[in-house]
Design an enzyme around this catalytic site. Structure first.
Site, PDB file in Angstrom:
ATOM      1  N   GLU A   1      47.085  29.433  21.716  1.00 30.57           N
ATOM      2  CA  GLU A   1      48.325  29.562  22.475  1.00 30.57           C
ATOM      3  C   GLU A   1      48.503  28.389  23.438  1.00 30.57           C
ATOM      4  O   GLU A   1      47.534  27.855  23.977  1.00 30.57           O
ATOM      5  CB  GLU A   1      48.327  30.881  23.254  1.00 30.57           C
ATOM      6  CG  GLU A   1      48.458  32.073  22.318  1.00 30.57           C
ATOM      7  CD  GLU A   1      48.590  33.404  23.038  1.00 30.57           C
ATOM      8  OE1 GLU A   1      49.399  34.230  22.591  1.00 30.57           O
ATOM      9  OE2 GLU A   1      47.890  33.627  24.028  1.00 30.57           O
TER      10      GLU A   1
ATOM     11  N   CYS B  99      50.549  24.168  29.597  1.00 31.33           N
ATOM     12  CA  CYS B  99      49.183  24.677  29.672  1.00 31.33           C
ATOM     13  C   CYS B  99      48.626  24.680  28.253  1.00 31.33           C
ATOM     14  O   CYS B  99      49.157  25.357  27.381  1.00 31.33           O
ATOM     15  CB  CYS B  99      49.225  26.081  30.259  1.00 31.33           C
ATOM     16  SG  CYS B  99      47.626  26.892  30.346  1.00 31.33           S
TER      17      CYS B  99
ATOM     18  N   CYS C 164      36.545  31.386  23.374  1.00 29.05           N
ATOM     19  CA  CYS C 164      35.794  30.760  24.458  1.00 29.05           C
ATOM     20  C   CYS C 164      34.399  31.350  24.482  1.00 29.05           C
ATOM     21  O   CYS C 164      34.212  32.521  24.171  1.00 29.05           O
ATOM     22  CB  CYS C 164      36.483  31.017  25.803  1.00 29.05           C
ATOM     23  SG  CYS C 164      35.728  30.129  27.189  1.00 29.05           S
TER      24      CYS C 164
ATOM     25  N   CYS D 234      33.759  35.241  30.491  1.00 27.39           N
ATOM     26  CA  CYS D 234      34.127  35.697  31.835  1.00 27.39           C
ATOM     27  C   CYS D 234      34.732  37.098  31.750  1.00 27.39           C
ATOM     28  O   CYS D 234      35.551  37.380  30.882  1.00 27.39           O
ATOM     29  CB  CYS D 234      35.116  34.726  32.487  1.00 27.39           C
ATOM     30  SG  CYS D 234      34.415  33.080  32.705  1.00 27.39           S
TER      31      CYS D 234
ATOM     32  N   CYS E  50      38.734  37.786  31.851  1.00 21.84           N
ATOM     33  CA  CYS E  50      39.625  36.927  31.059  1.00 21.84           C
ATOM     34  C   CYS E  50      39.851  37.510  29.659  1.00 21.84           C
ATOM     35  O   CYS E  50      38.910  37.884  28.969  1.00 21.84           O
ATOM     36  CB  CYS E  50      39.016  35.534  30.958  1.00 21.84           C
ATOM     37  SG  CYS E  50      40.032  34.380  30.030  1.00 21.84           S
TER      38      CYS E  50
ATOM     39  N   SER F 259      40.604  22.363  34.188  1.00 25.32           N
ATOM     40  CA  SER F 259      40.034  23.491  34.928  1.00 25.32           C
ATOM     41  C   SER F 259      38.732  23.935  34.268  1.00 25.32           C
ATOM     42  O   SER F 259      38.659  24.062  33.049  1.00 25.32           O
ATOM     43  CB  SER F 259      41.031  24.652  34.948  1.00 25.32           C
ATOM     44  OG  SER F 259      40.475  25.763  35.627  1.00 25.32           O
TER      45      SER F 259
ATOM     46  N   CYS G 260      47.891  33.298  33.688  1.00 25.71           N
ATOM     47  CA  CYS G 260      46.478  32.903  33.667  1.00 25.71           C
ATOM     48  C   CYS G 260      45.606  34.038  33.154  1.00 25.71           C
ATOM     49  O   CYS G 260      45.692  35.160  33.633  1.00 25.71           O
ATOM     50  CB  CYS G 260      45.981  32.576  35.069  1.00 25.71           C
ATOM     51  SG  CYS G 260      46.822  31.221  35.830  1.00 25.71           S
TER      52      CYS G 260
HETATM   53  N1  SAH Z   1      37.973  27.877  31.165  1.00 27.48           N
HETATM   54  C1  SAH Z   1      38.664  27.234  32.234  1.00 27.48           C
HETATM   55  C2  SAH Z   1      40.170  27.213  32.084  1.00 27.48           C
HETATM   56  C3  SAH Z   1      40.872  28.481  31.608  1.00 27.48           C
HETATM   57  S1  SAH Z   1      41.472  29.698  32.656  1.00 27.48           S
HETATM   58  C4  SAH Z   1      38.278  27.852  33.555  1.00 27.48           C
HETATM   59  O1  SAH Z   1      37.561  28.838  33.548  1.00 27.48           O
HETATM   60  O2  SAH Z   1      38.637  27.328  34.587  1.00 27.48           O
HETATM   61  C5  SAH Z   1      42.484  29.056  33.920  1.00 27.48           C
HETATM   62  C6  SAH Z   1      42.338  29.898  35.199  1.00 27.48           C
HETATM   63  O3  SAH Z   1      42.778  31.252  35.015  1.00 27.48           O
HETATM   64  C7  SAH Z   1      40.880  29.990  35.652  1.00 27.48           C
HETATM   65  O4  SAH Z   1      40.780  29.783  37.037  1.00 27.48           O
HETATM   66  C8  SAH Z   1      40.535  31.410  35.292  1.00 27.48           C
HETATM   67  O5  SAH Z   1      39.454  31.886  36.031  1.00 27.48           O
HETATM   68  C9  SAH Z   1      41.826  32.124  35.565  1.00 27.48           C
HETATM   69  N2  SAH Z   1      41.894  33.455  34.960  1.00 27.48           N
HETATM   70  C10 SAH Z   1      41.212  33.917  33.883  1.00 27.48           C
HETATM   71  N3  SAH Z   1      41.517  35.209  33.644  1.00 27.48           N
HETATM   72  C11 SAH Z   1      42.410  35.569  34.579  1.00 27.48           C
HETATM   73  C12 SAH Z   1      43.124  36.783  34.843  1.00 27.48           C
HETATM   74  N4  SAH Z   1      42.994  37.855  34.095  1.00 27.48           N
HETATM   75  N5  SAH Z   1      43.992  36.772  35.883  1.00 27.48           N
HETATM   76  C13 SAH Z   1      44.180  35.666  36.632  1.00 27.48           C
HETATM   77  N6  SAH Z   1      43.547  34.497  36.422  1.00 27.48           N
HETATM   78  C14 SAH Z   1      42.660  34.454  35.413  1.00 27.48           C
END
Ligand code: SAH
Length: 341
Positions: free
Chosen positions: A91, A104, A111, A115, A118, A195, A336
């Site tokens: 996406e 974006c 991934c 996390c 996410c 990021s 995000c």
């Molecule tokens: N892998 C990279 C970039 C992808 S996510 C990273 O971890 O930075 C981009 C941002 O969105 C990151 O700061 C991530 O922590 C945040 N993010 C992930 N899941 C989220 C969620 N459910 N709500 C809000 N932000 C989220």
């Protein structure tokens, strides 16, 4: 199979031209043709010799990823699900701002960081994207803006889609090289943000990216909490990540954005705010609070707007620089952490 035209760099085009016995003077024009004018064929390019245009025509193709699904948010955000040649998909999200768009982009299919907050993590890790698949997202998004009759163009590219960009370092580096080629897409280094969840082996190479912006997903100053949210914190604890940031060149070090995902009752107390300010106080910083965006099956809650504001104020009282990231596209799961193929 043909290579992709939109991975060609200035050096490569010069190489192709000189191996054909052509002057390399037209290399810039060729790049312009590929990245800006979007002719669909090298044959239309009259400045090239017949031999050269045939050579490019036979060896380089223009096919972009296919749009499998497009969703338009009420706030103007456009989410694209793009199909890749092997049947995988990723996406990309177009985010409208006053005079420009930010795109974006994804760096991997799925991934590996796992996390807990996410949506992408729930699909596991499939594979790295190639540089042309990253650039393909940009080219496709530009084409779509054109089709929409949109005058605004993509002025910023953020690697905040699916995947951990620093975990796919070589393709990331190649893609940034292509994005910033002045005669090609011509983005400035400062218009690009990478990021990371704190993937140390990639951060150790960060300067190779030539001065793009860094964003670190911090989310908690406590290793016990951070490790629960971002499991690779067990391997690369926050201290080692912050120390590595200290080693970066001044400009790169000083423009880091610290993302702080705010989750109800988990990392949103006054003590959390104070700790965050304390850890960042000695550094030039900008804190970007991202209120948690829910997705199907997520176990966390988004704090109430009053709490988000309160958390921000606590940071301000401590002298920190802070902003709250405005949620865009959440009605179509494009915000995000809501991306999943
Ligand atoms: N892998 C990279 C970039 C992808 S996510 C990273 O971890 O930075 C981009 C941002 O969105 C990151 O700061 C991530 O922590 C945040 N993010 C992930 N899941 C989220 C969620 N459910 N709500 C809000 N932000 C989220």
């Amino acid at each position: 199979m043909k290579s992709k035209a939109y991975t060609l760099t200035l050096d490569q085009v010069e190489g192709e031209l000189s191996s054909l016995g052509n002057s390399i003077d037209t290399a810039g024009l060729v790049l312009n043709l590929i990245y800006r004018s979007r002719h669909k064929s090298f044959e239309q390019f009259t400045q090239l010799s017949k031999k050269a245009s045939e050579h490019f025509q036979n060896n380089f193709g223009y096919e972009l990823p296919k749009v499998i699904r497009r969703q338009d948010s009420t706030d103007g955000t456009v989410k694209l699900l793009l199909g890749l040649e092997d049947g995988e998909s990723v996406e990309s999200v177009l985010l409208p701002f006053y005079k420009k768009y930010t795109l974006c982009v994804s760096s991997q299919v799925g991934c590996a960081m796992n996390c807990k907050f996410c949506f992408t993590a729930t699909q596991g890790f499939k594979r790295n994207l190639k540089a042309h698949e990253i650039i393909g997202q940009v080219m496709k998004a530009k084409e779509i803006l054109k089709e929409m009759g949109e005058k605004r163009d993509i002025a910023n590219v953020v690697f905040m889609g699916q995947g951990e960009p620093l975990h796919n370092f070589d393709a990331l580096k190649e893609a940034i090289h292509i994005l910033t080629e002045p005669k090609g897409l011509g983005l400035g280094k400062r218009s690009i943000t990478v990021s990371t969840s704190g993937y140390l082996p990639g951060l150790e190479r960060f300067e190779e990216l030539g001065g793009v912006n860094l964003a670190l997903s911090l989310h908690s100053t406590r290793d016990d909490v951070r490790s629960k949210l971002i499991p690779i914190n067990n391997r690369y604890p926050l201290d080692s990540v912050l120390e590595q940031i200290n080693r970066l060149k001044r400009h790169e070090r000083q423009t880091v954005e610290y993302e702080y995902l705010l989750i109800n009752d988990l990392n949103d107390s006054k003590d959390d705010a104070k700790d965050l300010a304390r850890v960042l106080m000695e550094r030039t910083h900008m804190i970007n609070i991202i209120p948690f965006n829910p997705f199907p099956g997520s176990i966390f809650e988004r704090p109430k707007p009053e709490r988000v504001e309160e958390f921000k104020q606590w940071l301000v009282e401590e002298g920190a620089r802070v902003m709250v990231r405005k949620t865009k596209g959440d009605d179509i799961l494009a915000a995000c952490g809501q991306l999943k193929s």
